[in-house]
Write a protein that holds these residues in place. Structure first.
Motif, PDB file in Angstrom:
ATOM      1  N   GLY A   1       0.818  -1.210   0.000  1.00 37.11           N
ATOM      2  CA  GLY A   1       0.000   0.000   0.000  1.00 37.11           C
ATOM      3  C   GLY A   1       0.853   1.263   0.000  1.00 37.11           C
ATOM      4  N   ASP A   2       0.256   2.325  -0.572  1.00 35.33           N
ATOM      5  CA  ASP A   2       0.903   3.632  -0.421  1.00 35.33           C
ATOM      6  C   ASP A   2       0.752   4.128   1.020  1.00 35.33           C
ATOM      7  N   SER A   3      -0.013   3.386   1.846  1.00 35.79           N
ATOM      8  CA  SER A   3      -0.019   3.615   3.295  1.00 35.79           C
ATOM      9  C   SER A   3       1.389   3.482   3.867  1.00 35.79           C
ATOM     10  N   ALA A   4       2.324   2.896   3.108  1.00 41.66           N
ATOM     11  CA  ALA A   4       3.743   2.908   3.495  1.00 41.66           C
ATOM     12  C   ALA A   4       4.207   4.325   3.809  1.00 41.66           C
TER      13      ALA A   4
ATOM     14  N   ALA B   1       0.663  -3.834  -6.244  1.00 43.57           N
ATOM     15  CA  ALA B   1       1.376  -2.595  -5.930  1.00 43.57           C
ATOM     16  C   ALA B   1       0.418  -1.409  -6.057  1.00 43.57           C
ATOM     17  N   ASP B   2       0.356  -0.586  -5.008  1.00 44.77           N
ATOM     18  CA  ASP B   2      -0.473   0.615  -5.014  1.00 44.77           C
ATOM     19  C   ASP B   2       0.246   1.698  -5.823  1.00 44.77           C
ATOM     20  N   LEU B   3      -0.396   2.231  -6.847  1.00 45.30           N
ATOM     21  CA  LEU B   3       0.204   3.348  -7.581  1.00 45.30           C
ATOM     22  C   LEU B   3       0.063   4.602  -6.718  1.00 45.30           C
TER      23      LEU B   3
ATOM     24  N   VAL C   1      -1.615  -3.963 -10.181  1.00 44.78           N
ATOM     25  CA  VAL C   1      -1.520  -2.644  -9.553  1.00 44.78           C
ATOM     26  C   VAL C   1      -2.897  -2.213  -9.060  1.00 44.78           C
ATOM     27  N   LYS C   2      -2.894  -1.262  -8.125  1.00 45.04           N
ATOM     28  CA  LYS C   2      -4.130  -0.666  -7.624  1.00 45.04           C
ATOM     29  C   LYS C   2      -4.051   0.838  -7.830  1.00 45.04           C
ATOM     30  N   LEU C   3      -5.175   1.429  -8.185  1.00 47.98           N
ATOM     31  CA  LEU C   3      -5.240   2.895  -8.283  1.00 47.98           C
ATOM     32  C   LEU C   3      -6.565   3.383  -7.722  1.00 47.98           C
ATOM     33  N   GLU C   4      -6.572   4.646  -7.276  1.00 46.29           N
ATOM     34  CA  GLU C   4      -7.742   5.238  -6.634  1.00 46.29           C
ATOM     35  C   GLU C   4      -8.573   6.026  -7.636  1.00 46.29           C
ATOM     36  N   GLY C   5      -9.897   5.929  -7.486  1.00 45.57           N
ATOM     37  CA  GLY C   5     -10.792   6.753  -8.280  1.00 45.57           C
ATOM     38  C   GLY C   5     -11.811   5.921  -9.035  1.00 45.57           C
TER      39      GLY C   5
ATOM     40  N   ALA D   1      -9.229  -1.612  -8.482  1.00 45.97           N
ATOM     41  CA  ALA D   1      -9.720  -0.250  -8.305  1.00 45.97           C
ATOM     42  C   ALA D   1      -9.932   0.031  -6.816  1.00 45.97           C
ATOM     43  N   HIS D   2     -10.137   1.291  -6.466  1.00 50.29           N
ATOM     44  CA  HIS D   2     -10.282   1.697  -5.056  1.00 50.29           C
ATOM     45  C   HIS D   2     -11.193   2.927  -5.016  1.00 50.29           C
ATOM     46  N   ILE D   3     -12.376   2.782  -4.409  1.00 53.69           N
ATOM     47  CA  ILE D   3     -13.363   3.865  -4.351  1.00 53.69           C
ATOM     48  C   ILE D   3     -13.854   4.060  -2.915  1.00 53.69           C
TER      49      ILE D   3
HETATM   50 MG   LIG Z   1      -3.497   2.930  -0.684  1.00 54.46          MG
END
Ligand SMILES: [Mg+2]
Ligand SMILES: Nc1nc(=O)c2c([nH]1)NC[C@@H]1CN(c3ccc(C(=O)N[C@@H](CCC(=O)O)C(=O)O)cc3)CN21
Ligand SMILES: CC(C)C(=O)C(=O)O
Length: 280
Positions: free
Chosen positions: A60-63, A99-101, A129-133, A153-155
């Motif tokens: 996660g980009d939570s890193a 992998a979170d973009l 990969v994962k991306l938000e929106g 995806a991530h919403i």
């Molecule tokens: Mg994230």
């Protein structure tokens, strides 16, 4: 699969040695099998979660917050996340590694999204990969899928938009629930293989899950999604003030604090090292 716990399914602890694929996740939905996902940012924790049978690991980009100490996910870059992703791939042998973009690595254009995804796949060995929106990133999702990149995806609460959302708060209440449903359907149509829903009302997440043929992954989205995800430091009790959706399964901060204080006391007293820790 001896290290996997009792509640094993075809997916959770069940792909007999080979890596989990996005097709396995689609099959799990058909079978109504729920599955767990956790974050990982290094090889040793990745190995523990992998050997426990966790089928999907998210770098996660939570890193940005739990590894690098920033107060949001915005500062972290592709260069920051690639070594962590490579370590998670090396530490695991069964899990699908997503992998979170990070912020501003994909929003500008489909080309930018493919460049970022390609770096995670070529330099780190990420499998997806994962991306938000929602509908605003459809052209990115379509580009990646057409290039052969599985997209998660991530919403709902999309932390990279925290400055627009006005904080880390529940999304999709009332009218905006219809918007979230429309985003989810559009993402499925664009070819996403799964969709994370973060901090949305449980009844909405359940309706989205029933409306999609791809798996939904909830975090603060109730029990009606196909899968769940948590940041590992949250579930292990390392995070000082976790969100309401976190269940603490261990007191890692307390246990580590006690252990390191005992070590320090023994160094000061001379009890450590003992003869058995010394070379003779
Ligand atoms: Mg994230
Ligand atoms: N350690 C960690 N865990 C996470 O789940 C996480 C991160 N970091 N960083 C990126 C985002 C940020 N997330 C967060 C952070 C805080 C809340 C939170 O405290 N929410 C309030 C509700 C606030 C409201 O609705 O008004 C809560 O009390 O749960 C929620 C999600 C989820 N993600
Ligand atoms: C919490 C999950 C979904 C995430 O995006 C992250 O860890 O960055």
């Amino acid at each position: 699969m001896s290290s996997v716990s009792a509640a094993s399914t075809a997916l959770y602890g069940g792909t007999s040695g080979r890596r989990v694929t996005v097709r396995d996740l689609a099959t799990a939905k058909e079978r109504h099998e729920k599955w767990p996902m956790v974050t990982a940012y290094d090889a040793m924790t990745a190995k523990i979660f992998d050997e426990a049978g966790i089928p999907v690991l998210l770098v996660g980009d939570s890193a940005a917050m739990v590894v690098y100490g920033y107060d949001s996910t915005l500062p972290v870059t592709v260069d920051d996340l690639i070594p962590l992703t490579a370590a998670v791939v090396r530490g695991s042998s069964r899990a699908l590694v997503v992998a979170d973009l990070p912020f501003a690595s994909y929003q500008a254009s489909p080309q930018q999204a493919l460049e970022a995804a390609a770096r995670f796949m070529k330099e780190a060995g990420a499998h997806a990969v994962k991306l938000e929106g929602g509908r605003r990133v459809l052209s990115q999702v379509e580009m990646l899928v057409s290039a052969g990149v599985p997209v998660m995806a991530h919403i709902g609460l999309t932390p990279q938009s925290v400055n627009v959302l006005g904080g880390y708060r529940v999304q999709g209440r009332g009218q905006s629930g219809d918007e979230l449903m429309a985003d989810a359907k559009a993402l499925e149509h664009a070819g996403a293989f799964a969709v994370v829903m973060e901090c949305v009302p449980a009844d909405l997440a359940e309706r989205v899950t029933a409306s999609l043929s791809i798996p939904t992954i909830g975090i603060g989205a109730g029990g009606g999604t196909d899968a769940q995800v948590l940041v590992w430091q949250d579930l292990m009790g390392l995070t000082p003030r976790p969100a309401k959706f976190v269940k603490k399964y261990f007191d890692l901060a307390g246990e580590m604090g006690r252990a390191v204080r005992t070590y320090a006391d023994e160094v000061v007293s001379g009890a450590f090292p003992a003869p058995e820790h010394s070379y003779h």
